[in-house]
Design a protein around this motif. Sequence first.
Motif, mmCIF file in Angstrom:
data_model
loop_
_atom_site.group_PDB
_atom_site.id
_atom_site.type_symbol
_atom_site.label_atom_id
_atom_site.label_comp_id
_atom_site.label_asym_id
_atom_site.label_seq_id
_atom_site.Cartn_x
_atom_site.Cartn_y
_atom_site.Cartn_z
ATOM 1 N N UNK A 279 0.859 -1.183 0.000
ATOM 2 C CA UNK A 279 0.000 0.000 0.000
ATOM 3 C C UNK A 279 0.897 1.235 0.000
ATOM 4 N N UNK A 280 0.675 2.115 -0.977
ATOM 5 C CA UNK A 280 1.443 3.367 -1.058
ATOM 6 C C UNK A 280 0.443 4.526 -1.107
ATOM 7 N N UNK A 281 0.942 5.750 -0.919
ATOM 8 C CA UNK A 281 0.080 6.926 -1.078
ATOM 9 C C UNK A 281 0.278 7.486 -2.484
ATOM 10 N N UNK A 282 -0.564 8.463 -2.836
ATOM 11 C CA UNK A 282 -0.449 9.099 -4.151
ATOM 12 C C UNK A 282 0.417 10.358 -4.090
ATOM 13 N N UNK A 283 1.375 10.402 -3.140
ATOM 14 C CA UNK A 283 2.296 11.554 -3.055
ATOM 15 C C UNK A 283 3.125 11.671 -4.329
ATOM 16 N N UNK A 284 3.396 10.523 -4.963
ATOM 17 C CA UNK A 284 4.059 10.480 -6.262
ATOM 18 C C UNK A 284 3.048 9.899 -7.243
ATOM 19 N N UNK A 285 2.903 10.523 -8.409
ATOM 20 C CA UNK A 285 1.918 10.028 -9.376
ATOM 21 C C UNK A 285 2.292 8.619 -9.828
ATOM 22 N N UNK A 286 1.338 7.701 -9.716
ATOM 23 C CA UNK A 286 1.584 6.295 -10.057
ATOM 24 C C UNK A 286 1.725 6.126 -11.563
ATOM 25 N N UNK A 287 2.717 5.330 -11.967
ATOM 26 C CA UNK A 287 2.887 5.007 -13.387
ATOM 27 C C UNK A 287 1.851 3.958 -13.777
ATOM 28 N N UNK A 288 1.739 3.708 -15.069
ATOM 29 C CA UNK A 288 0.777 2.698 -15.541
ATOM 30 C C UNK A 288 1.121 1.326 -14.972
ATOM 31 N N UNK A 289 2.441 1.041 -14.898
ATOM 32 C CA UNK A 289 2.877 -0.256 -14.364
ATOM 33 C C UNK A 289 2.428 -0.427 -12.913
ATOM 34 N N UNK A 290 2.502 0.648 -12.136
ATOM 35 C CA UNK A 290 2.079 0.597 -10.729
ATOM 36 C C UNK A 290 0.571 0.405 -10.638
ATOM 37 N N UNK A 291 -0.174 1.161 -11.445
ATOM 38 C CA UNK A 291 -1.644 1.058 -11.439
ATOM 39 C C UNK A 291 -2.090 -0.354 -11.822
ATOM 40 N N UNK A 292 -1.390 -0.961 -12.795
ATOM 41 C CA UNK A 292 -1.772 -2.289 -13.299
ATOM 42 C C UNK A 292 -1.309 -3.432 -12.400
ATOM 43 N N UNK A 293 -0.390 -3.150 -11.463
ATOM 44 C CA UNK A 293 0.150 -4.216 -10.604
ATOM 45 C C UNK A 293 -0.941 -4.700 -9.639
ATOM 46 N N UNK A 294 -1.255 -6.002 -9.638
ATOM 47 C CA UNK A 294 -2.384 -6.501 -8.840
ATOM 48 C C UNK A 294 -2.185 -6.401 -7.326
#
Length: 338
Positions: A279-294
């Motif tokens: 679990x991370x915060x959105x302090x750094x904008x998530x890349x597509x790879x991060x968003x897609x990681x299950x």
Amino acid sequence: MPNIVEPKLISGNANMPLAQSVARRMSMHRGINVGLVDARVERFNDGEIFVEVFENVRGEDMFVIQPTSNPANDNLMELLIICDALRRSSAARITAVIPYFGYARQDRRTKARTPISAKLVANMLVEAGVERILTMDLHAAQIQGFFDIPVDNLYASPIFALDIQHHFKGADDLMVVSPDVGGVARARELAQRVNAPLSIVDKRREKPGEVAEMTVIGNVKGKKCIIVDDICDTAGTLCKAAEVLLEHGATEVHSYITHGVLSGPAVERITNSVMKSLVITDSIQATKAVVDCPNIRVVKTAPMFAQAILNIWNGTSVSSLFDHETLTPIYEGMYSHS
């Protein structure tokens, strides 16, 4: 003193979704539309950054939302140039809202002939006209002392505590784990919030980025372990710590990390890791790879930042946001369902 009617937000390109979320939350709180100040932040062909603010900001209380994450130097220069533009446009006060403070890991001289880059960045921000800093989970709390202006350092642990209480409801086998001795204070605070015991993974580095050996301090047998830290970069240490905890009898391992830098092979490592979730915060904008990681989940910081900005503007307490009673209503509805 000019009559300051409303706080005004402006954002660079580092994390526009977070800035827009903060503006929406502030609109809800104020009952009027709080939008981002219309501006353009562009690059010339040679990489130079140019900023133009299209609205009058004379006498306004300005909040610049810009984490200095990857690409750190571009995002830092955007922040400095936006602040310079606002100062030269007669803004009454400029607050830099830096959800992730880059260069924070360079907070001391580790060997001869090395810089203290965090102090250099602090000097540059003040020189650009910043009068107050609002940030989250500074890598080293003493960086606040690098500034001769007020620094409000928010903590992610109250948000994490709400998330843990929601996702591990009624669990009496939780164990909060610090992945190194230096992070014990952070882990202890979260452990107290969720009423769980504390364990430590003692790691010994041969050189940066490599972990030689790990020792678990505390009995984790039969426990659901929750690793807590401020930064996850390449995720090597995190994934290794999860393996060591399982070897010592933990039933499952989850991680709560404030800033998901997640560079290089990090996402691939986490995907293949024995960790059940990160679990991370959105302090750094998530890349597509991060968003897609299950097995990576992102929790929102906008409600906390929006309230902190309003408190600064109103001249009321920011530290009140560390209390469970104050924070729970701000996040109401977010944890009513999975």
